[in-house]
Design a protein around this motif. Structure first.
Motif, mmCIF file in Angstrom:
data_model
loop_
_atom_site.group_PDB
_atom_site.id
_atom_site.type_symbol
_atom_site.label_atom_id
_atom_site.label_comp_id
_atom_site.label_asym_id
_atom_site.label_seq_id
_atom_site.Cartn_x
_atom_site.Cartn_y
_atom_site.Cartn_z
ATOM 1 N N PRO A 158 54.521 60.643 90.194
ATOM 2 C CA PRO A 158 53.380 59.738 89.881
ATOM 3 C C PRO A 158 52.762 60.450 88.726
ATOM 4 N N ALA A 159 52.826 61.820 88.498
ATOM 5 C CA ALA A 159 52.340 62.537 87.392
ATOM 6 C C ALA A 159 52.733 61.769 85.824
ATOM 7 N N LEU A 160 53.890 61.250 85.851
ATOM 8 C CA LEU A 160 54.389 60.429 84.630
ATOM 9 C C LEU A 160 53.504 59.611 83.986
ATOM 10 N N VAL A 161 52.616 58.906 84.917
ATOM 11 C CA VAL A 161 51.714 58.122 84.399
ATOM 12 C C VAL A 161 50.807 58.719 83.260
ATOM 13 N N ARG A 162 50.495 60.032 83.221
ATOM 14 C CA ARG A 162 49.729 60.573 82.073
ATOM 15 C C ARG A 162 50.361 60.593 80.930
ATOM 16 N N ALA A 163 51.638 60.248 80.719
ATOM 17 C CA ALA A 163 52.419 60.432 79.697
ATOM 18 C C ALA A 163 52.658 58.885 79.159
ATOM 19 N N LEU A 164 52.247 57.750 79.949
ATOM 20 C CA LEU A 164 52.419 56.713 79.560
ATOM 21 C C LEU A 164 51.864 55.998 78.193
ATOM 22 N N PRO A 165 50.642 56.368 78.148
ATOM 23 C CA PRO A 165 50.057 55.958 76.788
ATOM 24 C C PRO A 165 50.876 56.445 75.528
ATOM 25 N N TRP A 166 51.424 57.475 75.695
ATOM 26 C CA TRP A 166 52.218 57.913 74.545
ATOM 27 C C TRP A 166 53.620 57.148 74.591
ATOM 28 N N ALA A 167 54.250 57.134 75.778
ATOM 29 C CA ALA A 167 55.493 56.313 76.033
ATOM 30 C C ALA A 167 55.187 54.914 75.311
ATOM 31 N N TRP A 168 54.070 54.259 75.523
ATOM 32 C CA TRP A 168 53.883 52.971 75.059
ATOM 33 C C TRP A 168 53.605 52.849 73.645
ATOM 34 N N ALA A 169 53.134 53.954 73.102
ATOM 35 C CA ALA A 169 52.911 53.956 71.705
ATOM 36 C C ALA A 169 54.520 54.185 70.956
ATOM 37 N N ALA A 170 55.330 55.180 71.504
ATOM 38 C CA ALA A 170 56.455 55.436 71.000
ATOM 39 C C ALA A 170 57.340 54.078 71.295
ATOM 40 N N TRP A 171 57.254 53.378 72.281
ATOM 41 C CA TRP A 171 58.005 52.134 72.451
ATOM 42 C C TRP A 171 57.707 50.998 71.390
ATOM 43 N N LEU A 172 56.259 51.007 71.079
ATOM 44 C CA LEU A 172 55.908 49.968 70.207
ATOM 45 C C LEU A 172 56.811 50.146 68.650
ATOM 46 N N PHE A 173 56.574 51.770 68.432
ATOM 47 C CA PHE A 173 57.166 51.981 67.205
ATOM 48 C C PHE A 173 58.494 52.095 66.946
ATOM 49 N N LEU A 174 59.131 52.497 68.009
ATOM 50 C CA LEU A 174 60.643 52.432 67.743
ATOM 51 C C LEU A 174 61.154 51.281 68.137
ATOM 52 N N GLY A 175 60.403 50.469 69.230
ATOM 53 C CA GLY A 175 61.050 49.050 69.366
ATOM 54 C C GLY A 175 60.913 48.182 68.087
ATOM 55 N N PHE A 176 59.830 48.495 67.314
ATOM 56 C CA PHE A 176 59.769 47.554 65.869
ATOM 57 C C PHE A 176 61.043 48.067 65.221
#
Lengths: 405, 336
Positions: free
Chosen positions: A153-171
């Protein structure tokens, strides 16, 4: 002496399903009549629709144009790119769902999306040889994400970064890197469309949130320059329909930026318009929340020695946003459907594809056309997502206790 | 406000063109043609299940690309809505607009376009129900008529029925598909648009045999390619590629027999196909430009038959769209 009477079951006709039916549907002759008439009518409509859908409707055109509906003209050999972005998104949502297992809303959203993906995957395995691996991959990514989130569950803390990376790489994955041909070749944005475009435009709600908060705070600022700029922006943007702002962005943005319109894809222009439009409404929602925080809260914070920024960010905003989350979700649902207006600037979103398909010569060869089938299909998809969001919104309201405090 | 800005945009572009290179050089340097088309008008411009553009207008984009770049597939299609099509030309977003656009005076002047020879002569007509009892325009008295906004058809309708002093209720729609559904549902007694449009949508109605297209034609609708005013060389190129498709039909040159036509003694044919290279090169194109256009896409009749002819479900009679030798209006000036 008292004798203890053993509890008896409630009389038949009051308890259970039978009782409920009797109480609610057949309590009086008028009620009975109403029930029968309504029942016949509803039954007739349902049977007629189902019979039509099974026997008369020609779903061939919906089936044949699945790629247009999904991604419009995105090249068939590069479909793995949007699918990879989708898989990453599902994995991240999976982590959220897995880590937040105790949260009814996150869990529900996750399982609904996984259900949707699973249904499509089954269809893909049965009928689309070329998409089998891709859809199975998306399903697997969701499950792996969920398992990861549940285990750590601690992974949740990395989520904002993961989403930002997703947005960037996804584009970059969607757009491509290299000109010419090859696996990572650039796909011009004008070829993007279908449900993918609807989802992309829907993400405009994300940047509109910080913008809206900033505008709402600016509107309450004591500095006249900031205050009146924010008021002017909010009121002007809200004072004209979205369709007009789409036009303005489409025509004027290249002029303001003094660039060849071809360097500024229509999707980007529409995205900017949708984001700013949504930000203005967001600002008013947030302002409502700010006003609901009693003055005493600010005064207490000041008395404790907190400065302006700390008061706002630690005391006022958390309470204000909490109060307006349902309103924001409502706005998101509205925006999801409003994205269909982008047809006016020549973009082929999910809804526009319906009209494109309806006007293919192949559709016209079907006697009576295929409009009903196409619109019904699109309506069902829109309904699934909009209704799911509105369920989440209601659960959220209950969880936050808005309206009970 | 919007108009001022548009005029400004046009000015900027015209000035830019005057000092920079012309559209032709720009297109050749880019290696692709940007063509503004329709994607919701069956027969003229639509997108098939594989995501490819197809249609009568679309094929003229391909002809132009074949002539200018030697490759009929070197086209980027930009699907335009009726509302944004002119600004897309003005802002340079598309090099040429081939989107069932009517050639009118104000579009030639205020809008700042230049129209080539019309590729399709259309006229505004009416669709009514066979049992409606409407036979002449006067019968529309007190009835309602569905019409699309932002088009010349809306103006024509008001003009013509106004002159006849017929009181009717216009029911206005933003897009053609909405309009067709509304008419099919009986929300209006008649439906007006170009006759080609009526013919192509007729098969989509619930019961096509319940409807008919009236004989009356109330307008001239010459549809043709348009480019931005102020770049004469580019205008000439687009114009003569269209003429080449007319001339090829007139001389009986098709994509199949074009290599035999290269041996033709007819000086017109020799000049057009670049056997005698001076004329076509004078346009700023390679000598085989028209040869490529006809070889890769076909002459006018081939394009017409592919999308609108008897083998399609539309089967629109050639009518005015026949060569002048066959009683129509297609007439190419000589390739001298």
């Amino acid at each position: 002496m008292f004798e203890v009477i053993p509890p008896r079951p409630a009389p038949a006709g009051v308890a259970g399903i039978g009782g409920w039916i009797r109480r609610n549907l057949f309590s009086s002759p008028a009620n009975t009549l109403l029930t029968v008439v309504t029942g016949l009518f509803v039954g007739y409509v349902v049977i007629a629709v189902v019979a039509w859908a099974l026997f008369d409707a020609s779903w061939g055109q919906v089936w044949a144009n699945q790629r247009l509906f999904a991604v419009y003209r995105y090249p068939a050999d590069l479909l793995w790119r949007p699918m990879a972005v989708l898989a990453a998104m599902m994995a991240l949502i999976g982590v959220m769902g897995g880590a937040g297992r105790s949260n009814e809303i996150l869990r529900g959203l996750f399982w609904s999306l996984v259900g949707f993906v699973a249904v499509v995957t089954v269809i893909a395995i049965l009928f689309w040889p070329s998409a089998r691996v891709l859809w199975t991959g998306v399903l697997a990514a969701s499950v792996v994400g969920y398992a990861l989130g549940a285990a750590r569950p601690a992974l949740v803390r990395a989520l904002p970064w993961a989403w930002a990376a997703w947005l960037f790489l996804g584009f970059f994955l969607l757009y491509g890197v290299t000109p010419g041909s090859g696996l990572l070749r650039i796909v011009p944005a004008r070829d993007w469309g279908g449900f993918m475009l609807t989802l992309i435009l829907f993400t405009g709600i994300v940047p509109s949130f910080p913008l809206g908060v900033a505008l709402a705070l600016g509107r309450r600022s004591k500095l006249p320059a900031i205050k009146y700029t924010c008021i002017a922006f909010i009121e002007i943007v809200r004072g004209a329909p979205l369709i007009m702002w789409l036009f303005v962005a489409s025509l004027l943005l290249p002029l303001f930026l003094n660039t060849d319109p071809n360097n500024l894809p229509a999707i980007l222009r529409a995205y900017v318009a949708i984001t700013l439009f949504s930000a203005a409404y967001m600002a008013e929602n947030v302002r409502g929340g700010l006003q609901s925080v009693p003055r005493g809260q600010t005064e207490a914070a000041r008395a404790l020695g907190l400065g302006g920024w700390l008061t706002t960010s630690l005391i006022v905003l958390p309470q204000a946003l909490r109060a307006v989350i349902p309103a924001i979700v409502g706005q998101a649902i509205g925006l999801f459907k409003d994205t269909s207006l982008v047809f006016i600037v020549g973009l082929a979103d999910f809804f526009r594809v319906t009209e494109i398909v309806a006007n293919q010569p192949a559709s016209l060869r079907v006697t009576g056309g295929v409009k009903l089938e196409l619109y019904l299909f699109v309506a069902l998809i829109y309904f699934f997502f909009a209704y799911r969001m509105s369920i989440a919104s209601r659960q959220l309201e209950k969880q936050l206790g808005v309206g009970t405090r | 406000m919007r108009k001022t800005l548009l005029v400004l945009a046009v000015l900027v572009l015209i000035v830019g063109t005057a000092f920079g290179q012309g559209k032709l050089q720009e297109v050749q340097a880019r290696g692709e043609l940007r063509c503004g088309v329709n994607q919701t008008l069956p027969g003229f411009g639509s997108v098939d299940a594989a995501g490819e553009f197809e249609g009568f207008d679309v094929d003229f984009c391909r002809s132009l690309a074949a002539a200018v770049l030697g490759d009929a597939n070197a086209v980027t299609f930009r699907a335009l809505s009726a509302q944004e099509r002119f600004t897309a030309v003005q802002s340079g977003e598309v090099d040429v607009l081939i989107r069932n656009t009517t050639f009118t005076l104000s579009r030639d002047t205020t809008v700042g376009l230049n129209f080539t020879a019309p590729t399709f002569y259309d006229g505004q007509g009416f669709m009514v129900r066979t049992d409606s009892g409407i036979n002449t325009l006067a019968d529309f008295e007190g009835r309602s008529i569905c019409v699309q906004s932002g088009t010349t058809t809306e103006l024509n309708l008001a003009d013509v029925l106004g002159a006849l002093d017929v009181q009717f209720t216009p029911v206005i729609f933003e897009s053609a598909p909405q309009l067709v559904s509304a008419y099919d549902d009986g929300q209006c007694d008649g439906w007006t648009t170009d006759k080609s449009g009526l013919a192509s949508f007729l098969p989509t109605l619930g019961v096509p045999s319940d409807h008919r297209i009236m004989d009356a034609t109330i307008s001239k609708e010459p549809l043709g390619p348009a480019v931005l005013h102020g770049d004469d060389q580019w205008y000439d190129v687009v114009k003569w590629v269209v003429y080449a498709t007319f001339a090829a039909e007139e001389y009986g040159i098709t994509s199949d027999n074009i290599d035999e036509a290269l041996e033709s003694p007819n000086p017109q044919v020799r000049r057009m196909l670049g056997v005698d290279p001076d004329q076509v090169q004078g346009l700023g194109l390679s000598a085989d430009a028209m040869y490529q256009a006809i070889l890769q896409v076909g002459n006018y009749a081939e394009i017409y038959d592919r999308h609108l002819g008897p083998d399609t479900q539309f089967d629109i009679p050639r009518g005015l769209n026949a060569p002048y030798t066959g009683g129509g209006l297609l007439y190419s000036p000589p390739f001298n």
